[in-house]
Structure formats: structure tokens, C-alpha cells
Design an enzyme around this catalytic site. Structure first.
Site, PDB file in Angstrom:
ATOM      1  N   GLU A  36       0.926  -1.292  -0.017  1.00  0.00           N
ATOM      2  CA  GLU A  36       0.054   0.036  -0.110  1.00  0.00           C
ATOM      3  C   GLU A  36       0.697   1.221   0.134  1.00  0.00           C
ATOM      4  OE1 GLU A  36      -2.260  -0.372   3.489  1.00  0.00           O
ATOM      5  OE2 GLU A  36      -3.292  -2.124   2.909  1.00  0.00           O
ATOM      6  N   ARG A  65       1.594  20.173   6.141  1.00  0.00           N
ATOM      7  CA  ARG A  65       2.772  19.179   6.763  1.00  0.00           C
ATOM      8  C   ARG A  65       3.689  20.050   7.633  1.00  0.00           C
ATOM      9  NH1 ARG A  65       5.858  16.529   4.547  1.00  0.00           N
ATOM     10  NH2 ARG A  65       5.629  14.597   5.847  1.00  0.00           N
ATOM     11  N   CYS A 110      -4.082  33.617   9.775  1.00  0.00           N
ATOM     12  CA  CYS A 110      -3.926  34.347  11.159  1.00  0.00           C
ATOM     13  C   CYS A 110      -3.683  33.316  12.332  1.00  0.00           C
ATOM     14  CB  CYS A 110      -5.114  35.128  11.316  1.00  0.00           C
ATOM     15  SG  CYS A 110      -5.901  35.967   9.933  1.00  0.00           S
ATOM     16  N   GLU A 111      -2.253  32.917  12.045  1.00  0.00           N
ATOM     17  CA  GLU A 111      -1.909  31.910  13.060  1.00  0.00           C
ATOM     18  C   GLU A 111      -0.357  31.896  13.009  1.00  0.00           C
ATOM     19  OE1 GLU A 111      -3.153  28.013  13.838  1.00  0.00           O
ATOM     20  OE2 GLU A 111      -5.139  28.282  13.080  1.00  0.00           O
TER      21      GLU A 111
HETATM   22  N1  LLP Z   1      -1.655   2.059   4.432  1.00  0.00           N
HETATM   23  C1  LLP Z   1      -2.192   2.566   5.419  1.00  0.00           C
HETATM   24  C2  LLP Z   1      -3.217   1.487   6.368  1.00  0.00           C
HETATM   25  C3  LLP Z   1      -1.842   3.821   5.984  1.00  0.00           C
HETATM   26  O1  LLP Z   1      -2.364   4.066   7.174  1.00  0.00           O
HETATM   27  C4  LLP Z   1      -1.025   4.463   5.517  1.00  0.00           C
HETATM   28  C5  LLP Z   1      -0.789   5.988   5.774  1.00  0.00           C
HETATM   29  C6  LLP Z   1      -0.457   3.939   4.092  1.00  0.00           C
HETATM   30  C7  LLP Z   1      -0.973   2.664   3.622  1.00  0.00           C
HETATM   31  C8  LLP Z   1       0.318   4.826   3.258  1.00  0.00           C
HETATM   32  O2  LLP Z   1       1.736   5.070   3.823  1.00  0.00           O
HETATM   33  P1  LLP Z   1       2.781   5.821   2.852  1.00  0.00           P
HETATM   34  O3  LLP Z   1       3.386   4.714   1.963  1.00  0.00           O
HETATM   35  O4  LLP Z   1       2.291   7.087   2.189  1.00  0.00           O
HETATM   36  O5  LLP Z   1       3.721   5.991   4.087  1.00  0.00           O
HETATM   37  N2  LLP Z   1      -0.121  12.814   6.587  1.00  0.00           N
HETATM   38  C9  LLP Z   1       1.248  12.069   6.861  1.00  0.00           C
HETATM   39  C10 LLP Z   1       1.290  10.614   6.705  1.00  0.00           C
HETATM   40  C11 LLP Z   1       0.134   9.879   7.054  1.00  0.00           C
HETATM   41  C12 LLP Z   1       0.079   8.514   6.869  1.00  0.00           C
HETATM   42  C13 LLP Z   1      -1.142   7.753   7.049  1.00  0.00           C
HETATM   43  N3  LLP Z   1      -1.239   6.353   6.636  1.00  0.00           N
HETATM   44  C14 LLP Z   1       2.281  12.963   6.331  1.00  0.00           C
HETATM   45  O6  LLP Z   1       2.115  13.882   5.560  1.00  0.00           O
HETATM   46  O7  LLP Z   1       3.675  12.701   6.558  1.00  0.00           O
END
Ligand code: LLP
Length: 423
Positions: A275, A314, A346-347
Site C-alpha cells: 500500500e 505538513r 492568522c496563526e
Molecule cells: N496503508 C495504511 C493503512 C496507511 O495508514 C497509510 C498511511 C498508508 C498505507 C500509506 O503510507 P505511505 O506509503 O504513504 O507512507 N499525513 C502524513 C502521513 C500519514 C500516513 C497515514 N497512513 C504526512 O504527511 O506525512
């Protein structure tokens, strides 16, 4: 090969000048490169060539249907976590048989939609969720294919807010409850056990935590099979980190990750599911923004730009680093200045970076924030009633807007003044 690079003194996305996009679409906007999306997907897929593997792109990273359709054409599946993401994946042409449904709190309606579509597997995270899914499947006279997401209690992830595989996190079935959960699932009439799932975190910059999690789950699969369960798939989630251009650790290349996974799983006779989100989309996108004002503070200079924390959260949320460059290439001799780069919200938290050394910058100039293709647009909001910003997809010399900027009228149209005031 970088698809955001300088040509003739200014930055291009593939063969399109970013200044042209800014002029036609306006700033701020996100710009994505098809070539980078395709290359990242293919690099990942190539490292698993010859094995039975499903690459279920994690839609949350960048959920635009233009991006999803680009990946669908390459054979990608999808990892979705809501009914909305399911609808996006199906709309973009990803077959239901390649869709996995993750997430800790699926609703009955979401389960119904996914069962009706005929998705590959539900990654379940608790027994209460299992019972509800069994009931929904019974109502539809189908069997729901399931895996449990198990929590291996492994430390991983670039920031505490994106680490998910520790026992104190809300995710997954507690390790000591896993076998009981499978026994329970096997006893239910409308559930079919098909696999095991694990996901330990995001922006992981070393292989060791993946190895630890895979080894633990491998033992679990052996035990589950000995208990009579048919385990056909092993989903190891996403999480592989990407370079953000700062000095922090550089994550291992996907080929090394692939070799490690193959080494550990080749004797298991399972179909692997992955994933990846950030790894595919992160460096395939930039945030294009214009400097509104250069403001002299007491002891610092501020670049006030037209993008803000609602567009890219982020840095505010995870202290994340994004490399910043000017669209116009700096000449060979230029003055460097230290700037705090901030948005108009405004933060104080609306700060992209502090004391960043950049070539001297003037109002009206265009800047690029790199590595913004994942968790940028998909985490944006309309805070301060700033309309969602456009997303643009480039392919060679062509570019198209794949999400439009809503007008203020469109935003206000969804709201109502209650009748006891308006009448
Ligand atoms: N599978 C599941 C169950 C997940 O919860 C996530 C990400 C992924 C796959 C994909 O993960 P990746 O390959 O993208 O690392 N918003 C945060 C990242 C949150 C990730 C949440 N889950 C950021 O901007 O760093």
C-alpha cells in the site's frame, strides 16, 4: 531523472514552464508530473516482478481522480479508507478486485458500498468491526473477504503522529489477540478469511522495522495455517520514506526494499499486497506559489507567500521540511538571505520554514515547494475561507487542470442562514 528541473533559466514540470502554468491557472496551485508518477509506480512494480504482488496505491496520499487514473493505467490497485476514496478509485477505473479497504472505523454504509462493488479484501481492525461486517454481508447474502490488521508492536515512522505499529497506537488487533480474532472470524457465516495485514508507519527511512514486522507476521501466518485458516495474502502496508532534500536520513531505494521483502517472503506461498502512497506521489508534485510581500521584521525577513497552511499543512503539523526553490534560476552570482517563509493565515503556525537560506527574493516572484505531491492537496482545507487550490497534471508538453479552484459563491452555496433568522 528529475521531472521538475531548470531549462533556459527557469523551472519546468516535464516540458511545461511553471511560469506558464502560473499565468494560465493562477497561484497557488499544485503541479504533478505524470512521468514521475509513472516512474515511481514502475520502479516499485519492477522490484516485485515475477512474484504475485498487488500494488494497492494508498489513495489518501493523493486522491485526485486524475492521479488515480494515471496509476490505474499502469495496473495499480487502491488502498482506500472511506466510502469517498472507494468512489474515487472506482471512478478512476481501478477494478474493485484490486481494491483493499483499510481503516479503523468503517461504517455500515461504507461496508455495504464496498461489498456491493466486490472489493478484494477488508482489512479489519477490531472484533466489533468484524461482527458488523458479518451482519452487513448477511443482509446482502454475500461473504465478506477479510484480513485482520495486526499490530506487531514495532517502532517505525518519521514522526510520532505518523507511527502506527506500536501497541499504544489505536491501530490493528493487539498482537496477543490475533489468533483469537481469526478463530472468531472462522466461526461467522458471512466472513471469509483470506489474509493478514500489517502497516507500521509512514516516512520510514530504514529497512529494519519492516524486516521486524514481516518476520513477526510470518510466524503468525505459520501458526494460523496450522490452526486450519487459509491465508492466501499478506499485506505489508505502505510506509517507505522518500528523500525530502534535507539532511535527514535518505530512505532505502525501492529496489532494496523489494529485495528484502522477496528474501523474507519467497518461501511463504502468499500473494503480497503493498500500500505505498508517499513513495509514488510525494516527489511527483510541487506546490507553486507567489511571493506577495517581503516584510522586514525586527531581526528577520519574512517572505509572505500566497500559499498557506490550509493548502499544505505538513510543516505546521509535523514540522516537515520541504525544499524551496525559485522558479527563475538564480544566476551564478547571487546574494543569499535568511528568510522565514510564511502564509497569510492568522496563526503563527502558518509558517513553512524559519531562517531558510534562499537567493534574494522579491515580491511577485514564483517559488516552488518540492515533495508536495503526497499529503498536500489531500490534506488541504478551506480554513480562513481560502478556496481549495487547483491541481494541475502535466504530461510532456501538455497540462490540464484536474481540480478546479471553487469560487467563493460555490463555497457559500453549501451553507444556510437558518430560517429563524432569514424569515
Ligand atoms: N496503508 C495504511 C493503512 C496507511 O495508514 C497509510 C498511511 C498508508 C498505507 C500509506 O503510507 P505511505 O506509503 O504513504 O507512507 N499525513 C502524513 C502521513 C500519514 C500516513 C497515514 N497512513 C504526512 O504527511 O506525512
Amino acid at each position: 531523472m528529475r521531472h521538475f528541473d531548470f531549462k533556459d533559466g527557469e523551472m519546468f514540470a516535464e516540458d511545461v514552464a511553471l511560469s506558464e502554468i502560473a499565468a494560465k491557472v493562477g497561484t497557488p496551485c499544485y503541479v504533478y508530473s505524470s512521468a514521475t508518477l509513472e516512474r515511481h509506480f514502475n520502479v516499485f512494480a519492477t522490484s516485485f516482478k515475477g512474484t504475485k504482488a498487488l500494488i494497492a496505491y494508498s489513495v489518501k496520499a493523493n486522491s485526485n481522480i486524475g492521479v488515480l487514473a494515471t496509476l490505474a493505467k499502469l495496473g495499480a490497485g487502491a488502498d482506500v479508507v472511506s466510502g469517498g476514496e472507494l468512489a474515487r478509485a472506482l471512478t478512476a477505473g481501478i477494478p474493485a478486485s484490486k481494491i483493499v479497504f483499510s481503516g479503523v472505523g468503517k461504517t455500515e454504509n461504507e461496508m455495504r458500498a464496498a461489498l456491493t462493488a466486490g472489493i478484494r479484501v477488508f482489512n479489519l481492525e477490531s472484533l466489533p468491526e468484524l461482527y458488523v461486517l458479518n451482519d452487513v454481508a448477511k443482509e446482502l447474502s454475500v461473504k465478506a473477504p477479510i484480513a485482520f490488521r495486526v499490530n506487531p508492536d514495532v517502532t517505525a515512522g518519521g514522526h510520532e503522529k505518523i507511527s502506527t505499529g506500536k501497541k499504544e497506537n489505536k491501530f490493528g488487533i493487539a498482537w496477543s489477540h490475533a489468533e483469537r480474532a481469526y478463530k472468531e472470524a472462522a466461526s461467522l457465516s458471512n466472513i471469509e478469511i483470506v489474509g493478514v495485514d500489517v502497516h507500521i508507519g509512514s516516512q520510514i527511512d530504514e529497512l529494519a522495522p519492516f524486516e521486524a514486522a514481516i518476520s513477526k507476521v510470518k510466524d503468525l501466518i505459520t501458526r494460523l495455517r496450522a490452526q486450519g485458516h487459509s491465508i492466501r495474502s499478506f499485506d505489508i502496508g505502505g510506509g517507505l520514506g522518500i528523500p525530502y532534500g534535507d539532511n535527514s536520513k535518505v530512505p532505502p531505494p525501492p529496489a532494496d526494499y523489494g529485495a528484502m521483502v522477496k528474501r523474507l517472503t519467497q518461501d511463504m506461498d502468499v500473494e503480497m499486497i503493498f500500500e505505498p502512497g508517499r513513495m509514488i506521489a510525494g516527489n511527483a508534485g510541487i506546490l507553486l506559489t507567489k511571493v506577495l510581500y517581503v516584510k522586514e521584521g525586527e531581526d528577520r525577513k519574512f517572505l509572505i507567500i500566497d500559499a498557506a497552511m490550509n493548502d499544505l499543512i505538513r510543516p505546521a503539523l509535523y514540522e516537515a521540511y520541504h525544499e524551496i526553490e525559485a522558479v527563475k534560476a538564480p544566476g551564478s552570482a547571487y546574494d543569499e538571505q535568511s528568510y522565514d517563509v510564511v502564509g497569510p493565515i492568522c496563526e503563527s503556525g502558518d509558517t513553512f520554514t524559519k531562517s531558510r537560506e534562499l537567493p534574494e527574493t522579491k515580491a511577485g516572484e514564483l517559488l516552488v515547494m518540492h515533495s508536495a505531491g503526497a499529503y498536500g492537496a489531500s490534506q488541504s482545507s478551506q480554513y480562513n475561507t481560502r478556496p481549495l487550490i487547483p491541481e494541475v497534471l502535466v504530461k510532456g508538453e501538455a497540462f490540464e487542470v484536474i481540480r478546479e479552484r471553487p469560487t467563493i459563491e460555490e463555497i457559500l452555496k453549501t451553507e444556510r442562514i437558518p430560517s429563524w433568522i432569514s424569515s
